[in-house]
Motif scaffolding. Structure first.
Motif, PDB file in Angstrom:
ATOM      1  N   VAL A   2      26.402   4.988  36.092  1.00  0.00           N
ATOM      2  CA  VAL A   2      25.351   5.797  35.249  1.00  0.00           C
ATOM      3  C   VAL A   2      24.044   5.700  35.678  1.00  0.00           C
ATOM      4  CG1 VAL A   2      24.995   5.698  32.865  1.00  0.00           C
ATOM      5  CG2 VAL A   2      27.188   4.990  33.317  1.00  0.00           C
ATOM      6  N   ASN A   3      23.574   6.870  35.444  1.00  0.00           N
ATOM      7  CA  ASN A   3      22.011   6.959  35.904  1.00  0.00           C
ATOM      8  C   ASN A   3      21.136   6.602  34.739  1.00  0.00           C
ATOM      9  OD1 ASN A   3      19.717   7.666  37.337  1.00  0.00           O
ATOM     10  ND2 ASN A   3      19.408   9.538  35.912  1.00  0.00           N
ATOM     11  N   GLU A  21      20.675  14.804  33.046  1.00  0.00           N
ATOM     12  CA  GLU A  21      21.488  14.604  34.171  1.00  0.00           C
ATOM     13  C   GLU A  21      22.820  14.330  33.889  1.00  0.00           C
ATOM     14  OE1 GLU A  21      20.095  12.129  37.063  1.00  0.00           O
ATOM     15  OE2 GLU A  21      18.086  12.526  36.581  1.00  0.00           O
ATOM     16  N   GLU A  22      23.738  14.872  34.838  1.00  0.00           N
ATOM     17  CA  GLU A  22      25.150  14.880  35.009  1.00  0.00           C
ATOM     18  C   GLU A  22      25.556  13.429  34.807  1.00  0.00           C
ATOM     19  OE1 GLU A  22      28.036  16.470  37.757  1.00  0.00           O
ATOM     20  OE2 GLU A  22      26.785  18.152  37.401  1.00  0.00           O
ATOM     21  N   ARG A  23      25.107  12.449  35.106  1.00  0.00           N
ATOM     22  CA  ARG A  23      25.322  11.086  34.999  1.00  0.00           C
ATOM     23  C   ARG A  23      24.843  10.275  33.920  1.00  0.00           C
ATOM     24  NH1 ARG A  23      24.245   9.368  41.188  1.00  0.00           N
ATOM     25  NH2 ARG A  23      22.172   9.224  40.078  1.00  0.00           N
ATOM     26  N   ASP A  24      24.142  11.116  33.026  1.00  0.00           N
ATOM     27  CA  ASP A  24      23.764  10.478  31.977  1.00  0.00           C
ATOM     28  C   ASP A  24      24.743  10.096  30.923  1.00  0.00           C
ATOM     29  OD1 ASP A  24      21.136  10.272  33.041  1.00  0.00           O
ATOM     30  OD2 ASP A  24      20.084  11.713  31.302  1.00  0.00           O
ATOM     31  N   GLY A  41      30.042  13.394  28.203  1.00  0.00           N
ATOM     32  CA  GLY A  41      29.115  12.128  28.194  1.00  0.00           C
ATOM     33  C   GLY A  41      28.726  11.583  27.005  1.00  0.00           C
ATOM     34  N   GLN A  73      26.230  -1.319  34.211  1.00  0.00           N
ATOM     35  CA  GLN A  73      26.380  -0.157  35.339  1.00  0.00           C
ATOM     36  C   GLN A  73      25.088   0.547  35.393  1.00  0.00           C
ATOM     37  OE1 GLN A  73      29.820   1.906  34.378  1.00  0.00           O
ATOM     38  NE2 GLN A  73      31.161   0.255  34.778  1.00  0.00           N
TER      39      GLN A  73
END
Length: 80
Positions: A2-3, A21-24, A41, A73
């Motif tokens: 996870v960003n 962001e995609e990883r938020d 997400g 993470q």
């Protein structure tokens, strides 16, 4: 990984434009669970939703334990 993990307690104070962001990952806590997450997400806190009588589909909620894992993470955690 996870960003940025966004822990949101009150949606009125939070701008979803901040999540870019995609990883938020966004987790709605406390009274924020009253507004259902509609974006990829975005999740509800399972225990907070249950305490408020909010019904939610399978897979849209995270338990306290799962949220703790996300905190570990994440590169960055923002509480809103």
């Amino acid at each position: 990984m996870v960003n940025t993990l966004w822990l949101v307690r009150k949606l009125g104070d939070f701008s979803s434009d901040l999540v870019n962001e995609e990883r938020d990952v966004v987790v709605l806590l406390q009274d924020a669970v009253l507004r259902f997450p509609t974006k990829k997400g975005w999740f509800l806190c399972k225990e907070d939703a249950q305490a408020r009588g909010v019904k939610f589909p399978e897979g849209s909620a995270k338990s306290y334990e799962e949220i703790a894992e996300l905190i570990i993470q994440a590169k960055k955690v923002v509480v809103w």
